[in-house]
Design an enzyme around this catalytic site. Structure first.
Site, PDB file in Angstrom:
ATOM      1  N   HIS A  34      34.923  41.867  47.862  1.00  0.00           N
ATOM      2  CA  HIS A  34      34.790  42.233  46.445  1.00  0.00           C
ATOM      3  C   HIS A  34      34.553  43.716  46.221  1.00  0.00           C
ATOM      4  O   HIS A  34      34.332  44.125  45.079  1.00  0.00           O
ATOM      5  CB  HIS A  34      33.634  41.471  45.793  1.00  0.00           C
ATOM      6  CG  HIS A  34      33.838  39.994  45.735  1.00  0.00           C
ATOM      7  ND1 HIS A  34      34.389  39.367  44.638  1.00  0.00           N
ATOM      8  CD2 HIS A  34      33.572  39.029  46.626  1.00  0.00           C
ATOM      9  CE1 HIS A  34      34.435  38.058  44.866  1.00  0.00           C
ATOM     10  NE2 HIS A  34      33.955  37.832  46.075  1.00  0.00           N
ATOM     11  N   LYS A  92      28.724  45.623  31.196  1.00  0.00           N
ATOM     12  CA  LYS A  92      28.849  45.446  32.651  1.00  0.00           C
ATOM     13  C   LYS A  92      27.607  46.060  33.281  1.00  0.00           C
ATOM     14  O   LYS A  92      26.853  46.763  32.609  1.00  0.00           O
ATOM     15  CB  LYS A  92      30.112  46.124  33.191  1.00  0.00           C
ATOM     16  CG  LYS A  92      30.298  47.557  32.685  1.00  0.00           C
ATOM     17  CD  LYS A  92      31.639  48.145  33.123  1.00  0.00           C
ATOM     18  CE  LYS A  92      32.806  47.773  32.241  1.00  0.00           C
ATOM     19  NZ  LYS A  92      33.754  46.864  32.859  1.00  0.00           N
ATOM     20  N   ARG A  93      27.382  45.812  34.575  1.00  0.00           N
ATOM     21  CA  ARG A  93      26.284  46.496  35.251  1.00  0.00           C
ATOM     22  C   ARG A  93      26.441  48.005  35.099  1.00  0.00           C
ATOM     23  O   ARG A  93      27.562  48.526  34.988  1.00  0.00           O
ATOM     24  CB  ARG A  93      26.269  46.110  36.732  1.00  0.00           C
ATOM     25  CG  ARG A  93      25.705  44.731  36.976  1.00  0.00           C
ATOM     26  CD  ARG A  93      24.237  44.625  36.611  1.00  0.00           C
ATOM     27  NE  ARG A  93      23.408  45.278  37.589  1.00  0.00           N
ATOM     28  CZ  ARG A  93      22.608  44.651  38.451  1.00  0.00           C
ATOM     29  NH1 ARG A  93      22.513  43.328  38.420  1.00  0.00           N
ATOM     30  NH2 ARG A  93      21.884  45.321  39.326  1.00  0.00           N
ATOM     31  N   LYS A 124      31.495  52.967  37.202  1.00  0.00           N
ATOM     32  CA  LYS A 124      31.999  52.337  35.978  1.00  0.00           C
ATOM     33  C   LYS A 124      32.016  53.317  34.797  1.00  0.00           C
ATOM     34  O   LYS A 124      32.602  53.054  33.760  1.00  0.00           O
ATOM     35  CB  LYS A 124      31.152  51.110  35.640  1.00  0.00           C
ATOM     36  CG  LYS A 124      31.266  49.984  36.677  1.00  0.00           C
ATOM     37  CD  LYS A 124      30.320  48.832  36.359  1.00  0.00           C
ATOM     38  CE  LYS A 124      30.254  47.772  37.443  1.00  0.00           C
ATOM     39  NZ  LYS A 124      31.426  46.863  37.449  1.00  0.00           N
ATOM     40  N   THR A 182      36.230  41.387  35.608  1.00  0.00           N
ATOM     41  CA  THR A 182      36.544  40.096  34.982  1.00  0.00           C
ATOM     42  C   THR A 182      36.206  40.139  33.490  1.00  0.00           C
ATOM     43  O   THR A 182      36.829  39.439  32.702  1.00  0.00           O
ATOM     44  CB  THR A 182      35.796  38.938  35.664  1.00  0.00           C
ATOM     45  OG1 THR A 182      34.432  39.325  35.858  1.00  0.00           O
ATOM     46  CG2 THR A 182      36.413  38.606  37.005  1.00  0.00           C
ATOM     47  N   LYS A 226      38.155  38.667  29.990  1.00  0.00           N
ATOM     48  CA  LYS A 226      37.524  37.935  28.876  1.00  0.00           C
ATOM     49  C   LYS A 226      37.791  38.650  27.555  1.00  0.00           C
ATOM     50  O   LYS A 226      38.098  38.020  26.536  1.00  0.00           O
ATOM     51  CB  LYS A 226      36.006  37.834  29.101  1.00  0.00           C
ATOM     52  CG  LYS A 226      35.624  37.009  30.312  1.00  0.00           C
ATOM     53  CD  LYS A 226      34.158  37.202  30.713  1.00  0.00           C
ATOM     54  CE  LYS A 226      33.953  36.685  32.142  1.00  0.00           C
ATOM     55  NZ  LYS A 226      32.693  37.167  32.767  1.00  0.00           N
TER      56      LYS A 226
END
Ligand code: 26Q
Length: 797
Positions: free
Chosen positions: A354, A534-535, A540, A642, A646
């Site tokens: 991952h 998100k985290r 990110k 992911t 969504k």
């Protein structure tokens, strides 16, 4: 097949009543939401149990292959809401409860999230469980029954403060404790050689006890089991010590054992190297493998049939001890010779990777591994010796290298198939981190692009949009998401545009109401909802988003009469407690929000929202309300994502980089319906290698200089002007994830988003094409891929 028999409203009412009275012991007149939730949960659970038993019977009869999904994380969220929707009971239960003046939504909201995961990896495991049941694939999930899931987050002075989560501090109606399903898990001690047989003499043991939760699929046709292990002491307490008056010491064995399943590690992607973590990983793995072999031997007596009847999936390297543990059980306990055991294990196990971030690749010192798991250390060395012998590999490709056990290499060498989680990620695995192993074991790596379950992420969380879709294309899309493509036949249909828009508006209003009720903050539901959830991680790039927000605020102030598109910037997410740079980003977002939200000159055009404690339940409220989805990671760093999927299926448009599954989203919805910006993975890798990249990018961008200047001057922290000097310095001199190099492209792209949003016809068209193109991202498609290419299993439906 096996569908749960429809239940009449009268029967449902009776069952709920009966549980309220006789299971919970409450009279209607005195029942709280908690009491009602228990009663409804037990009534719904009763309906699932029949389908669960039927599935188990069928699995034994079919004698087919079973799938075992081993994961340290299952980020489930609420269970009742999902069960009610999958059984199609929502309206009936709502009506029954309404008779007593109780709102089903309040009952559902009483349930704490099962937050046994950190983020994407754990949520993926939960979506997979639901799809496995929907598809009728006989499967078990194996995990740990953490007493405390992911920490709760609140903000104090804008800073993240963590407190323990306590979901089991109340009855948990969804689990069945199985005291009879219990295994001894050994630790420490030493190994002796007795006539060529290795014998491990562990110094400590704990018991792993099973707790089962049924996982019901769509329309209740099939249910699998999530089996979570709780740690219990092998000896309850030291009676001698107790009698001698030392009450605390007497309870020590119990306390020690229970720490194993006490708390989820809140670190994601950093390798903490902690002994307790290693013990947790072994605890899960050993309990699962003992259980798998026990079940197998209850049906078959020849262990060489194992690879034909069992497929084990390792969710990242966290359960990678499954390789050596399976060999240990086969050799030391079941008496197989090494070669057969090694061969069986290698054809039974598979590994999903991952992440490629080097800091996230697990490694354990041989010293620690040898102390905690002395027998496994021997087995790992033998696996490694054979791997070296067979491949003639260089020392850095060994499993044990520089006194460390490289868990990625171990998992890779032991696995039949190794998979990445998006097309780009899988190619990068082959080209970078696993390039050498890929050459040594060609054909082993394959791709399975992630997906998410449309039951929870559309039907349940977005009933308004679901109704619109069903009105146009009929039902059935929930379990065959590719059917959404039929919506393109209506791409120009203004009526459909209007219906989708109305659903979005209703969701935005509902979110605004919830926000006001929980935080007091009032937001404008007519503004664009621009969402990054998100985290919190440097890669990110939440930092780039807040920089853009500052640039926007500043531009509005200098030019208030320009044609601005009103926006609400919404952030959500937690930082690992020890990740100080990420925590600085959280504080900066909150500090900027404080200034921007209190500026009367811009308040109608720009607001910032950061509700604390983002979790699955908040995602279910927020994602259906989003207009814009921020997927802005540095290309090459996000394995898949992911949340991006969504948001797409809920009609948000993406502003994003060519990273992870964004690449495939862009392909499926069409480049003209996606706001793409930024460097490619190759360009980013090259750029990052240039030592002066940040400084030169900043010097080339006036807006970025201004943003950094404002932060450095303390515009957002006037009481402590130097608060962000470290962050600003880090940006000028390091910027490891290339925020500065992509900033101008991002700013320009955001301007295009503004223009597109004002053109409602164009925006509505783009939204429709995003929803219509999202069918590929169902986790049903992903699980079918695993079933065909990795597990070689069949559905029993
Ligand atoms: C490792 C060692 C010690 C303690 C903790 C850990 C640890 C825990 C969790 C390491 C990594 C994680 C989680 C990783 C994760 O969530 N990865 C995400 O997986 C998603 C599902 O495939 C992808 O969509 C995301 O891109 C990826 O970041």
């Amino acid at each position: 097949m096996n569908a749960v028999t429809p239940i009449a409203a009268d029967a449902l009412r009776d069952q709920i009543q009966r549980h309220l009275t006789y299971t919970i012991g409450k009279d209607k007149g005195h029942a709280s939401h908690f009491d009602w939730r228990m009663a409804v949960s037990y009534a719904v659970r009763d309906l699932i149990v029949d389908s669960w038993f039927a599935a188990t019977r069928k699995t034994y009869e079919a004698k087919g292959k079973r799938v075992y999904y081993l994961s340290m994380e299952f980020l489930i969220g609420r269970i009742l809401d999902d069960a009610v929707v999958n059984l199609g009971l929502h309206d009936q239960i709502k009506a029954v409860l309404a008779e007593d003046g109780i709102a089903l939504d309040d009952v559902i909201a009483d349930e704490p999230d099962a937050a046994l995961g950190n983020g994407g990896l754990g949520r993926l495991a939960a979506c997979f469980l639901e799809s496995l049941s929907t598809l009728g694939c006989p499967a078990h999930g194996y995990g740990i029954r953490y007493e405390h899931g992911l920490f709760r987050q609140r903000f104090s002075g804008g800073q993240q403060v963590e407190s323990p989560e306590d979901w089991l501090n109340q009855p948990h109606p969804w689990e069945f404790e199985r005291p009879e399903a219990s295994y001894t898990i050994p630790f420490n001690g030493y190994v002796t050689d007795e006539d060529g047989q290795s014998v491990w003499h562990p110094a400590e043991t704990v018991h792993a006890r099973a707790y089962d939760t049924p996982v019901v699929g769509w329309q209740g046709r099939w249910s699998n089991t999530l089996r979570l292990w709780g740690a219990h002491p092998t000896e309850l307490f030291d009676l001698e010590r107790f009698n001698s008056g030392d009450h605390t010491a007497a309870a020590a064995p119990e306390a020690l054992a229970r720490t194993l399943s006490r708390v989820l590690y809140p670190e994601d992607t950093t390798d903490s190297g902690k002994e307790l973590r290693l013990k947790q990983e072994f605890f899960l793995t050993s309990a699962a493998l003992q259980d798998i072999l026990r079940r197998f031997l209850s049906e078959y007596d020849d262990l060489s049939l194992l690879p034909e009847k069992v497929a084990i999936q390792m969710n990242d390297t966290h359960p990678a001890l499954a390789g050596p543990e399976l060999i240990r059980l086969l050799v030391d306990v079941h008496g197989l010779d090494w070669a057969r055991a090694r061969d069986i294990a290698g054809r039974t196990l598979n590994y999903t990777n991952h992440t490629l971030l080097p800091e996230a690749l697990e490694r354990w010192s041989t010293w620690l591994m040898g102390r905690v798991l002395p027998r496994h250390m021997q087995i790992i060395e033998r696996i490694d010796a054979e791997h070296a012998q067979a491949t003639g590999c260089a020392p850095h490709l060994r499993i044990v290298w520089q006194d460390q056990v490289l868990m990625g290499t171990l998992a890779f060498v032991m696995a039949q198939h190794v998979n990445g989680v998006s097309a780009l990620h899988t190619e990068l695995m082959k080209d970078t981190v696993f390039a050498d192993l890929h050459m040594l074991y060609p054909g082993r790596i394959l791709n399975q692009t992630n997906g998410v379950t449309p039951r929870r992420w559309m039907r349940l969380s977005n009933p308004a949009l679901s109704r619109v879709i069903t009105d146009r294309i009929g039902s059935g899309w929930e379990s065959d998401l590719g059917r959404l493509s039929a919506l393109v036949d209506h791409a120009e249909d203004a009526g459909l545009h209007g219906d989708i828009r109305a659903a979005k508006t209703a969701n935005k209003q509902a979110f605004a109401t919830w926000l006001q009720n929980t935080t007091g903050q009032i937001i404008n539901p007519d503004a664009m909802f621009d969402v990054q959830v998100k985290r919190i991680h440097e890669y990110k790039r939440q930092l780039m988003n807040i920089f853009e927000t500052i640039a926007r605020w500043s531009a509005i102030r200098s030019n208030p009469d320009a044609n601005w598109t009103p926006r609400v910037k919404i952030f959500g997410g937690k930082a690992a407690p020890g990740y100080f740079t990420a925590k600085d980003v959280i504080r900066l977002i909150n500090d900027v929000a404080n200034v921007v939200n209190n500026d009367p000159a811009t308040a109608h055009l720009l607001q910032i929202v950061y509700p604390a404690n983002y979790n699955v339940s908040m995602a279910q409220r927020l994602i259906p309300a989003a207009d814009l989805s921020e997927q802005i990671s540095t290309a090459g760093k996000e394995a898949s994502g992911t949340g991006n999927m969504k948001l797409t299926m809920n009609g948000a448009l993406t502003i994003g980089t060519l990273d992870g599954a964004n690449v495939e989203i862009l392909e499926h919805v069409g480049a003209e319906n996606f706001f793409l910006f930024g460097m490619t993975a190759q360009q980013a890798a090259a750029r990052g290698a240039n030592p002066g990249h940040a400084r030169s990018a900043i010097l080339a961008s006036k807006p970025l200089q201004d943003v950094l200047q404002m932060i450095a001057e303390g515009r957002f922290s006037p009481e402590d002007p130097s608060r962000y000097h470290g962050l600003v310095d880090h940006t000028w001199n390091h910027d490891p994830f290339l925020v500065t190099s992509d900033f101008d492209a991002y700013l320009q792209c955001q301007k295009q988003v503004d223009v597109a949003y004002r053109d409602t016809t164009r925006w509505d068209q783009m939204v429709l094409r995003n929803i219509a193109g999202s069918g590929f991202f169902s986790s049903d498609r992903t699980i079918k891929g695993y079933m065909n290419d990795i597990w070689h299993t069949q559905s029993l439906l």
